[in-house]
Design a protein around this motif. Structure first.
Motif, PDB file in Angstrom:
ATOM      1  N   ALA A 124      22.702   3.305  11.109  1.00 25.88           N
ATOM      2  CA  ALA A 124      21.585   2.871  10.268  1.00 25.88           C
ATOM      3  C   ALA A 124      20.882   4.085   9.680  1.00 25.88           C
ATOM      4  O   ALA A 124      20.848   5.150  10.301  1.00 25.88           O
ATOM      5  CB  ALA A 124      20.582   2.044  11.081  1.00 25.88           C
ATOM      6  N   GLY A 125      20.340   3.913   8.484  1.00 19.60           N
ATOM      7  CA  GLY A 125      19.493   4.939   7.880  1.00 19.60           C
ATOM      8  C   GLY A 125      18.083   4.392   7.810  1.00 19.60           C
ATOM      9  O   GLY A 125      17.795   3.520   6.993  1.00 19.60           O
ATOM     10  N   ILE A 126      17.209   4.868   8.693  1.00 20.88           N
ATOM     11  CA  ILE A 126      15.849   4.309   8.785  1.00 20.88           C
ATOM     12  C   ILE A 126      14.909   5.199   7.979  1.00 20.88           C
ATOM     13  O   ILE A 126      14.837   6.413   8.201  1.00 20.88           O
ATOM     14  CB  ILE A 126      15.390   4.224  10.251  1.00 20.88           C
ATOM     15  CG1 ILE A 126      16.412   3.439  11.077  1.00 20.88           C
ATOM     16  CG2 ILE A 126      14.016   3.555  10.332  1.00 20.88           C
ATOM     17  CD1 ILE A 126      16.102   3.382  12.560  1.00 20.88           C
ATOM     18  N   ASP A 127      14.197   4.583   7.057  1.00 19.32           N
ATOM     19  CA  ASP A 127      13.284   5.331   6.188  1.00 19.32           C
ATOM     20  C   ASP A 127      11.849   5.191   6.683  1.00 19.32           C
ATOM     21  O   ASP A 127      11.350   4.086   6.879  1.00 19.32           O
ATOM     22  CB  ASP A 127      13.383   4.805   4.752  1.00 19.32           C
ATOM     23  CG  ASP A 127      14.700   5.211   4.105  1.00 19.32           C
ATOM     24  OD1 ASP A 127      15.239   4.423   3.320  1.00 19.32           O
ATOM     25  OD2 ASP A 127      15.193   6.310   4.406  1.00 19.32           O
ATOM     26  N   PHE A 128      11.200   6.341   6.835  1.00 20.90           N
ATOM     27  CA  PHE A 128       9.795   6.390   7.243  1.00 20.90           C
ATOM     28  C   PHE A 128       8.987   7.148   6.210  1.00 20.90           C
ATOM     29  O   PHE A 128       9.489   8.057   5.548  1.00 20.90           O
ATOM     30  CB  PHE A 128       9.634   7.138   8.586  1.00 20.90           C
ATOM     31  CG  PHE A 128      10.195   6.420   9.777  1.00 20.90           C
ATOM     32  CD1 PHE A 128      11.483   6.698  10.219  1.00 20.90           C
ATOM     33  CD2 PHE A 128       9.436   5.502  10.472  1.00 20.90           C
ATOM     34  CE1 PHE A 128      12.003   6.050  11.334  1.00 20.90           C
ATOM     35  CE2 PHE A 128       9.944   4.853  11.588  1.00 20.90           C
ATOM     36  CZ  PHE A 128      11.233   5.125  12.016  1.00 20.90           C
ATOM     37  N   ARG A 129       7.697   6.780   6.096  1.00 19.85           N
ATOM     38  CA  ARG A 129       6.724   7.644   5.433  1.00 19.85           C
ATOM     39  C   ARG A 129       5.752   8.083   6.522  1.00 19.85           C
ATOM     40  O   ARG A 129       5.308   7.272   7.335  1.00 19.85           O
ATOM     41  CB  ARG A 129       5.989   6.916   4.313  1.00 19.85           C
ATOM     42  CG  ARG A 129       6.784   6.912   3.009  1.00 19.85           C
ATOM     43  CD  ARG A 129       5.914   6.720   1.786  1.00 19.85           C
ATOM     44  NE  ARG A 129       5.170   7.890   1.402  1.00 19.85           N
ATOM     45  CZ  ARG A 129       5.629   8.838   0.573  1.00 19.85           C
ATOM     46  NH1 ARG A 129       6.838   8.749   0.078  1.00 19.85           N
ATOM     47  NH2 ARG A 129       4.864   9.858   0.262  1.00 19.85           N
ATOM     48  N   VAL A 130       5.459   9.389   6.507  1.00 23.36           N
ATOM     49  CA  VAL A 130       4.564   9.952   7.515  1.00 23.36           C
ATOM     50  C   VAL A 130       3.285  10.382   6.808  1.00 23.36           C
ATOM     51  O   VAL A 130       3.329  11.225   5.904  1.00 23.36           O
ATOM     52  CB  VAL A 130       5.216  11.161   8.224  1.00 23.36           C
ATOM     53  CG1 VAL A 130       4.317  11.633   9.365  1.00 23.36           C
ATOM     54  CG2 VAL A 130       6.594  10.793   8.742  1.00 23.36           C
ATOM     55  N   SER A 131       2.176   9.796   7.220  1.00 18.40           N
ATOM     56  CA  SER A 131       0.905  10.086   6.549  1.00 18.40           C
ATOM     57  C   SER A 131       0.396  11.473   6.949  1.00 18.40           C
ATOM     58  O   SER A 131       0.850  12.031   7.958  1.00 18.40           O
ATOM     59  CB  SER A 131      -0.128   9.011   6.934  1.00 18.40           C
ATOM     60  OG  SER A 131      -0.523   9.204   8.282  1.00 18.40           O
ATOM     61  N   PRO A 132      -0.535  12.020   6.208  1.00 18.50           N
ATOM     62  CA  PRO A 132      -1.101  13.330   6.567  1.00 18.50           C
ATOM     63  C   PRO A 132      -1.700  13.350   7.965  1.00 18.50           C
ATOM     64  O   PRO A 132      -1.721  14.394   8.621  1.00 18.50           O
ATOM     65  CB  PRO A 132      -2.187  13.541   5.501  1.00 18.50           C
ATOM     66  CG  PRO A 132      -1.719  12.751   4.333  1.00 18.50           C
ATOM     67  CD  PRO A 132      -1.039  11.549   4.909  1.00 18.50           C
ATOM     68  N   SER A 133      -2.156  12.187   8.464  1.00 21.01           N
ATOM     69  CA  SER A 133      -2.721  12.133   9.822  1.00 21.01           C
ATOM     70  C   SER A 133      -1.646  11.909  10.883  1.00 21.01           C
ATOM     71  O   SER A 133      -1.951  11.772  12.063  1.00 21.01           O
ATOM     72  CB  SER A 133      -3.779  11.025   9.901  1.00 21.01           C
ATOM     73  OG  SER A 133      -3.213   9.798   9.501  1.00 21.01           O
ATOM     74  N   GLY A 134      -0.372  11.857  10.454  1.00 16.72           N
ATOM     75  CA  GLY A 134       0.727  11.775  11.418  1.00 16.72           C
ATOM     76  C   GLY A 134       1.141  10.377  11.804  1.00 16.72           C
ATOM     77  O   GLY A 134       1.871  10.184  12.779  1.00 16.72           O
TER      78      GLY A 134
ATOM     79  N   GLU B 214       0.858  -1.180   0.000  1.00 10.71           N
ATOM     80  CA  GLU B 214       0.000   0.000   0.000  1.00 10.71           C
ATOM     81  C   GLU B 214       0.900   1.238   0.000  1.00 10.71           C
ATOM     82  O   GLU B 214       1.925   1.289   0.674  1.00 10.71           O
ATOM     83  CB  GLU B 214      -0.921   0.021   1.228  1.00 10.71           C
ATOM     84  CG  GLU B 214      -0.207   0.106   2.556  1.00 10.71           C
ATOM     85  CD  GLU B 214      -1.148   0.366   3.732  1.00 10.71           C
ATOM     86  OE1 GLU B 214      -0.825  -0.125   4.827  1.00 10.71           O
ATOM     87  OE2 GLU B 214      -2.170   1.048   3.577  1.00 10.71           O
ATOM     88  N   TYR B 215       0.512   2.223  -0.809  1.00 12.19           N
ATOM     89  CA  TYR B 215       1.286   3.462  -0.866  1.00 12.19           C
ATOM     90  C   TYR B 215       0.808   4.364   0.264  1.00 12.19           C
ATOM     91  O   TYR B 215      -0.386   4.585   0.434  1.00 12.19           O
ATOM     92  CB  TYR B 215       1.081   4.150  -2.216  1.00 12.19           C
ATOM     93  CG  TYR B 215       1.727   5.510  -2.310  1.00 12.19           C
ATOM     94  CD1 TYR B 215       0.961   6.682  -2.261  1.00 12.19           C
ATOM     95  CD2 TYR B 215       3.113   5.626  -2.415  1.00 12.19           C
ATOM     96  CE1 TYR B 215       1.557   7.925  -2.336  1.00 12.19           C
ATOM     97  CE2 TYR B 215       3.715   6.880  -2.489  1.00 12.19           C
ATOM     98  CZ  TYR B 215       2.932   8.020  -2.452  1.00 12.19           C
ATOM     99  OH  TYR B 215       3.534   9.252  -2.516  1.00 12.19           O
ATOM    100  N   ILE B 216       1.744   4.886   1.035  1.00 14.48           N
ATOM    101  CA  ILE B 216       1.406   5.790   2.135  1.00 14.48           C
ATOM    102  C   ILE B 216       1.617   7.216   1.648  1.00 14.48           C
ATOM    103  O   ILE B 216       2.757   7.632   1.352  1.00 14.48           O
ATOM    104  CB  ILE B 216       2.298   5.525   3.369  1.00 14.48           C
ATOM    105  CG1 ILE B 216       2.282   4.046   3.752  1.00 14.48           C
ATOM    106  CG2 ILE B 216       1.874   6.420   4.537  1.00 14.48           C
ATOM    107  CD1 ILE B 216       0.943   3.510   4.171  1.00 14.48           C
ATOM    108  N   ASP B 217       0.527   7.935   1.512  1.00 14.32           N
ATOM    109  CA  ASP B 217       0.621   9.331   1.096  1.00 14.32           C
ATOM    110  C   ASP B 217       1.298  10.132   2.201  1.00 14.32           C
ATOM    111  O   ASP B 217       1.241   9.757   3.379  1.00 14.32           O
ATOM    112  CB  ASP B 217      -0.796   9.860   0.829  1.00 14.32           C
ATOM    113  CG  ASP B 217      -0.767  11.121  -0.019  1.00 14.32           C
ATOM    114  OD1 ASP B 217      -1.809  11.806  -0.102  1.00 14.32           O
ATOM    115  OD2 ASP B 217       0.292  11.425  -0.592  1.00 14.32           O
TER     116      ASP B 217
END
Lengths: 214, 309
Positions: free
Chosen positions: B248-258, B183-186
């Motif tokens: 480490a390089g940790i990658d996150f996506r943060v959604s509009p709702s946080g 799922e793509y996280i906007d």
């Protein structure tokens, strides 16, 4: 069902599958990995998904035991693919199997690591150092060599008690339930975590350790 | 590597650089002991390095063949280089010196879904994922999410791509090889660099599905330093430590709702990309970490040399 992960050309794996016919043993080959039918949702676990074994789609929950008789999928065996794609697809299949086999809840000999489908992908040098750490001696060659094996809590054909202790420690250090070593009364000459079981004694030991036989 | 070497020089610390491109002329001997130590020596061009004197090491090995000065070299030179690399990998995994990072710890990144299971077990949210060779299952997954991406499982050709539409013909190709859909996280991305017990975080905004390759589609990328919540920072440090990683390089996506979704833990992060864009002194932090680890590793309190290669 018992799943033996192996090349379709692996005669020993075929012999093993035949000897375990009564347990519905089947060989899962690279060809199975590019057939429709695999569905793995890592969030839910492998058991809830489906896989393709010996050409048929089966529920992963029906697998009672898995043997990983190969460290990786080789590009050379993907003959139905364009040569330029084989390296990439083999890497994808291997990485997929690491995740899928790790997620299976049935006994797996041996659980994959990130570097190999059948336990740690240790070099000869790494095994040498581990043997010494476990109180053993390493030799590049030796006379009167024979094969000893650790399966779960049991050790088979160790030449003496000292080497049996070394091999048990080594299996723990490598975090494997199957370990095979070539040794004589003094030294270890080679070690492998590939679960090759070519005798009834070893085959029965695996079934017992997996809880499939008394 | 150069950034760390430069930072070590600025800190006045001596470091030995082992150039993998010179492996064909190196000799390595390891001497294990029953106590568990792995000592020995590396010799090259008449100089010898006592492995027992190394307190910390920063390693970024590449495939041996790619490191060879002549790309088509075969025979004894290649065999020797492979033997040297293999021995040094074994040393890196087994030495009591502190290694940033040990090869066995870095390997989890070779299988993304395998690593994702470790990430989930350590308390982070990850995007819903399906890996399949079944076109019907793929189609069902696409229909049940607003937007879906597909990405490699192994890290080879690792470019994240958005699935455009739900063309049933395109999905038939999944039968050829297990294919990973997520799922793509906007929202926006955050890269958290864990360096020892600290974190350095960067916010990334981009129109590309994968900002690392935004230049391929002329998409924009903007980066800026951000501060993250202390509890999240501690959780990232804990996860890196649990995975055996000092860096480490940790990658996150943060959604509009946080909501924070962890995509990946990169065990050998190319941090200069972020440093150049933001001025964050990640290289210096790595150098300071190496010095600290070398200091900790020396029983009598005498600082040992750091080593990088």
């Amino acid at each position: 069902m018992i799943v033996i992960l192996a090349s379709g050309l692996d005669r020993e794996a075929r012999d093993l599958a035949n000897s375990w016919k009564g347990y519905d043993a089947r060989i899962l080959t690279a060809e199975d990995l590019h057939r429709p039918g695999w569905a793995f949702r890592p969030d839910d676990g492998a058991q809830d998904g489906t896989c393709v074994v010996a050409g048929s789609v089966v529920g992963a929950k029906d697998i009672e035991l898995a043997l990983t008789c190969r460290p990786s999928v080789l590009p050379e065996e993907l003959t139905s693919l364009h040569p330029e794609e084989r390296q990439y697809v083999a890497a994808e299949m291997t990485a997929f199997l690491v995740a899928w086999l790790t997620s299976l809840t049935c006994p797996v000999f041996n659980r994959p690591t990130a570097t190999s489908l059948c336990g740690p992908a240790w070099s000869v040098e790494h095994w040498r150092i581990q043997v010494v750490r476990c109180g053993g001696r390493w030799a590049r060659t030796g006379a009167d060599l024979h094969s000893a094996c650790v399966i779960g809590d049991q050790c088979f054909n160790a030449p003496n008690d000292r080497l049996e202790r070394v091999l048990r420690q080594l299996a723990i250090a490598a975090n494997v339930r199957f370990l095979r070593a070539l040794c004589n009364s003094e030294s270890v000459v080679s070690v492998s975590s590939l679960p090759r079981c070519d005798t009834d004694q070893l085959r029965d030991a695996i079934l017992r350790d997996a809880g499939l036989a008394p | 590597m150069d950034a760390v070497r430069s930072a070590l020089r600025d800190l006045g610390r001596e470091a030995v650089f082992l150039d993998q491109r010179r492996n064909s002329s190196m000799r390595v001997r390891l001497k294990p002991s029953r106590r568990g130590d792995v000592n020995g020596s590396i010799s090259s061009a008449g100089e010898a390095l006592n492995l027992g004197e190394i307190g910390s090491a920063y390693i970024r090995p590449i495939e041996t063949r790619k490191a060879m000065p002549e790309p088509d070299v075969e025979g004894k030179a290649l065999q020797h280089a492979i033997a040297v690399d293999t021995t040094l990998i074994a040393w890196s995994d087994l030495t009591s010196a502190q290694v940033v990072n040990r090869p066995s710890a870095m390997a989890s990144n070779h299988s993304k879904p395998y690593q994702a299971s470790l990430i989930r077990n350590l308390g982070f949210r990850t995007p819903r994922t399906l890996i399949t060779t079944d076109p019907a299952a793929a189609s069902q997954f696409v229909k049940s999410h607003a937007c879906v991406v597909y990405k490699s499982i192994s890290g080879v050709r690792s470019v994240v791509s958005r699935l455009s539409g739900s063309d049933p013909e395109a999905l038939q190709d999944v039968a050829n090889c297990p294919t990973q859909f997520q799922e793509y996280i906007d929202g926006h991305e955050v890269r958290v660099h864990v360096v020892g017990r600290t974190t350095i975080s960067t916010k990334i905004d981009s129109g590309a599905s994968d900002y690392r390759y935004a230049h391929l589609t002329d998409a924009n990328v903007t980066m800026e330093p951000i501060a993250i919540d202390e509890s999240l920072s501690a959780k990232c440090v804990k996860m890196a430590s649990a995975m055996g990683l000092h860096l480490a390089g940790i990658d996150f996506r943060v959604s509009p709702s946080g909501d924070w979704y962890c995509l990946e833990v990169n065990p050998s992060p190319g941090f200069t990309f972020y440093e150049a864009a933001t001025g964050q002194a990640i290289g210096r932090a790595v150098a300071e970490l190496l010095c600290e680890l070398a200091q900790e590793n020396c029983g009598d309190g005498t600082p040992r040399n750091g080593s990088s290669g």
